[in-house]
Enzyme design. Structure first.
Site, PDB file in Angstrom:
ATOM      1  N   SER A   1       0.766  -1.126  -0.359  1.00  0.00           N
ATOM      2  CA  SER A   1      -0.435   0.790  -0.066  1.00  0.00           C
ATOM      3  C   SER A   1       0.658   1.127   0.083  1.00  0.00           C
ATOM      4  O   SER A   1       0.454   2.749   0.190  1.00  0.00           O
ATOM      5  CB  SER A   1      -0.935   0.105   1.420  1.00  0.00           C
ATOM      6  OG  SER A   1      -1.981  -1.230   1.413  1.00  0.00           O
TER       7      SER A   1
ATOM      8  N   LYS B   1      -9.011   2.850   5.742  1.00  0.00           N
ATOM      9  CA  LYS B   1      -8.395   4.483   5.371  1.00  0.00           C
ATOM     10  C   LYS B   1      -8.952   5.175   5.365  1.00  0.00           C
ATOM     11  O   LYS B   1      -7.948   6.212   5.810  1.00  0.00           O
ATOM     12  CB  LYS B   1      -7.368   3.470   3.949  1.00  0.00           C
ATOM     13  CG  LYS B   1      -6.571   2.736   3.922  1.00  0.00           C
ATOM     14  CD  LYS B   1      -5.621   2.153   2.891  1.00  0.00           C
ATOM     15  CE  LYS B   1      -4.691   0.301   3.074  1.00  0.00           C
ATOM     16  NZ  LYS B   1      -3.971   0.192   1.867  1.00  0.00           N
TER      17      LYS B   1
END
Length: 811
Positions: free
Chosen positions: A707, A750
């Protein structure tokens, strides 16, 4: 006049309790003449015996109504009627609970015993019929003398009574009863009195004694009593012979052997299996079972084997336990599903706030069941961080479907026998936990929660996760075979719901059999609603407080959530709420007054100083500092990336407890910069004359995952250009060597982390747009998204044209 003395005879239970009362006999009083019956007679009831005329009986009473009756009788004319109860279990008999024929009696004496009960001596007079008029404070009514008893054959009657006397004394001798009982029989002179005394003490039921009492012909009564005594005498002789045979083959030190021999001798004398009644009961239960022809054949075969097995052998108990398990299992027995979709929806909404995807999936399943009437239950896997309500959701699903609920924890399971059981030939064998649980709830279509399926272990005992493949395959589990049962059991109607924190540790084949439903973390707003609706009321109830004892505003809940918890779920919030309530209970207990409305200072006093500070993105005053977004098992988090440099020869170092994937992301980003230095506006000699360092703070926490590629690259370009990164900006995504941005997962978590940290703008891959569209608008409020396809677009958005303060020379 000869002095009377009390002589113990047989034992009988008192009419109101379990304490034995001993009939007291002393030459037996002469049969008395009829006495005048009062208009209203108290009626005393006996539980386990019948009193005959001319017999004197000591009784022990323990109930209040019987004590009052005896006290009133003793103060009055001492005349009462005595009848027997039809059912000894009735503690306070009514009119319909007693026999109407009994005896008129006189209360000789009443006295208290040391244990608190009352003892009374009563002497029976003549037979009477009673008519209950009142039931309180005790039974009372009218009594009428019965017709006089007759003797149809005087000579035969005397012979029968002599036979009764002789048979009674033989029983006393053979049964080795106290000789005082024999002495009592010898002292009774009147034939009628002897007959009544023996009838009172016969070892038969109350119903049998009542039949004898109601016989008007004394010859007939004596004949029946002699028959009963003869049967009792034969029984005593057989028992005595058995004991004698057993004693011949044993010694005093072999008690266990003595008991086994005694049982064997009894079985030989009876000429059959003493457990035959138990076997017949099993056969009767089997007739009502809804099992297949195959299972019925297995049962019949095993029950026949049991009937031929000696009960003293260990195999007998193994066989019996197996058959009991077969009979206890609910073959073909199902609870009726609730197809009211509106009610089911309300149930799910009342128990859980949010979790819309899961609720929608359950309602879909109900809708199909309602239309089709039958279908194979799905295998659902609720996947998400701890504390988001995966396990409790299973209970709500069972409630909404009106099914039985089973929870089975799989954490640390390492023996496949726990799932499929042991062969019944092993010592201590038992079914697996699947079959045991279904046996316990007595339903073949429960909601079955397989908790922590991602934490199954494996060792030398086998691989339980592989064993679960048969359980969780809708194409196989209609004939699941447990090792202990060794016959197929249909699990296709069971609604299995697995829970997991991580999918990576679940065996791929097992994961493929389940429908994965992801439960993401909660926003602060959702946590506030959950705390107000569910957590606080639950804690107040558990600690004995009312709703008005504590009130918290949304602002106070937000302070507790942000300052004392750092999680995607609400488990930590529940613990803190419990502590807050305990402190409140303590203050109420000490001050003995209701606590005033809580403020922030009082919350800090109760919970201590705040544990967490709100995550904030770093200042953009320093080049090379970028805010990334990461997914963890407890939800989303921000990830600060820092870059620095020193004179060197082009090496790059990484610190911060990074995993292999993140280290590879750094290498890809650095190689991309080297390959495209001119295009990116970076002098090539800068890369060769300096060493570069990338650090991710909080080095004690392991960090890994695909990520952070674009975040690493942005950090290095910001450092090389000495340009600031845009304020309140975060990003997540992976890159290729060609500079292409790749999509990543965990988008909702997130985004929640970004909102908590005050982020205003987020950079994502274009292919992650579909993930954003699936998120409710309330989660996206206040955020601006940039969807990119190439790394150049990221740099254009993220890096400003402003030089950083104290610009450093890269040489």
């Amino acid at each position: 006049m000869k002095k009377k003395r009390d002589i113990p005879a047989f034992f009988t239970e008192d009419e109101m309790g379990d304490m034995p009362a001993m009939i007291s006999v002393s030459d037996m009083p002469e049969m008395t003449e009829r006495i005048t019956i009062p208009e209203k007679v108290p009626i005393l009831t006996l539980k386990n015996t019948v009193l005959f005329p001319g017999v004197t009986l000591p009784i022990s009473v323990s109930t209040a109504r019987s004590k009052v009756l005896l006290e009133d009788a003793e103060r009055g004319d001492k005349i009462i009627a005595v009848v027997s109860q039809k059912d000894a279990e009735v503690s306070e008999p009514k009119k319909d609970d007693i026999y109407t024929r009994g005896v008129l009696a006189k209360v000789i004496r009443v006295f208290e015993l040391p244990n608190g009960s009352t003892m009374a001596v009563i002497q029976a007079n003549h037979k009477v019929d009673v008519l209950v008029a009142e039931e309180e404070p005790y039974l009372s009514g009218e009594a009428f003398y019965c017709n006089a008893e007759t003797i149809s054959d005087e000579a035969n009657f005397e012979n029968l009574v002599n036979g009764i006397r002789e048979m009674s004394m033989n029983i006393i001798s053979e049964a080795q009863l106290p000789q005082e009982a024999s002495f009592a029989l010898k002292n009774i002179k009147q034939s009628e009195q002897l007959l009544n005394f023996v009838c009172t003490n016969l070892n038969i039921t109350v119903e049998g004694k009542q039949e004898l009492l109601e016989m008007q012909d004394l010859t007939e009564r004596a004949d029946e009593a002699l028959i009963i005594l003869s049967e009792e005498y034969q029984s005593v002789i057989v028992r005595r012979e058995i004991q004698d045979k057993v004693k011949e083959g044993i010694d005093e030190q072999q008690r266990e052997y003595f008991l086994n021999q005694q049982l064997k001798t009894i079985q030989d004398e009876l000429g059959g299996n003493p457990n035959q009644a138990e076997i017949e009961n099993m056969k009767a239960r089997a007739k009502g079972k809804k099992w297949s022809k195959e299972i019925a054949e297995v049962f019949n075969k095993e029950i026949n084997r049991l009937s031929r097995t000696n009960p003293q052998m260990a195999e007998y108990h193994v066989q019996r336990n197996y058959l009991e398990t077969l009979l206890d299992l609910p073959f073909g027995e199902y609870t009726k599903d609730n197809y009211n979709l509106k009610k089911a929806s309300r149930t799910l909404d009342s128990d859980h706030f949010g979790l819309e995807k899961v609720k929608e999936r359950i309602l879909e399943h109900l809708a199909v069941l309602k239309l089709k009437g039958n279908m194979k239950s799905p295998i659902i896997c609720l996947y998400g961080p701890p504390g988001v309500g995966k396990t409790s959701l299973g209970r709500s699903i069972a409630k909404s479907l009106n099914r039985q609920y089973i929870r089975m924890s799989l954490g640390g399971m390492r023996d496949e026998a726990e799932v499929k059981g042991h062969r019944k030939t092993y010592i201590g064998a038992m079914p697996g936990r699947i079959i045991q649980s279904i046996k316990r709830v007595k339903s073949s279509n429960p909601v079955f929660i397989l908790d922590e399926i991602d934490k199954i272990s494996r060792d030398s005992h086998g691989d339980p996760s592989s064993t679960m493949l048969e359980v969780l395959d809708p194409e196989q589990n209609f004939e699941f075979t447990d090792n202990y049962l060794d016959v197929p059991y249909d699990l296709s109607k069971v609604m299995f719901i697995a829970t997991a924190n991580s999918l990576s540790t679940i065996q791929p084949a097992l994961r493929d059999r389940m429908e994965i439903i992801e439960l993401t973390g909660y926003t602060v707003e959702e946590k506030i609603e959950i705390a107000k609706r569910h957590i606080l009321p639950k804690q107040l109830e558990e600690h004995g407080l009312k709703k008005n004892h504590i009130k918290l505003s949304k602002k106070q809940w937000q302070f507790i959530i942000e300052s004392y918890t750092a999680e995607s779920g609400v488990r930590g919030l529940e613990k803190k709420t419990a502590k807050l309530v305990r402190q409140l209970v303590k203050r109420i207990a000490i001050d003995n007054k209701k606590v005033e409305k809580l403020d922030q200072n009082l919350i800090v006093e109760y919970l201590g100083h705040p544990i967490f500070e709100k995550d904030e993105s770093e200042s953009n005053e320093v080049a090379g500092v970028v805010t990334g977004l990461a997914w963890t098992q407890i939800g989303g988090d921000i990830l600060m990336i820092e870059s620095s440099f020193s004179k060197g020869n082009g090496k790059i170092s990484m610190t911060g407890n990074l995993g292999d994937i993140m280290k590879e992301s750094v290498q890809i980003a650095f190689n991309y910069i080297k390959s495209n230095a001119q295009k990116l506006g970076v002098k090539e000699e800068l890369l060769s004359k300096n060493d570069f360092y990338i650090h991710v703070p909080q080095g004690a926490i392991p960090k890994d995952g695909p990520s952070a590629g674009i975040t690493m690259l942005t950090s290095l370009i910001s450092l090389l250009r000495q340009k600031r990164v845009k304020k309140d900006l975060a990003m997540t995504g992976e890159i290729t060597l060609r500079g292409k941005v790749l999509p990543v997962g965990g988008i909702k978590e997130k985004i929640l982390a970004a909102k908590r940290s005050g982020i205003k703008e987020i950079i994502l891959c274009k292919k992650n747009r579909k993930d954003i569209e699936e998120i409710e608008d309330r989660y996206l409020k206040g955020l601006k998204f940039h969807f990119v396809d190439k790394m150049s677009e990221v740099l254009e958005i993220a890096i400003t044209n402003q030089d950083v303060e104290d610009k450093k020379d890269l040489g």
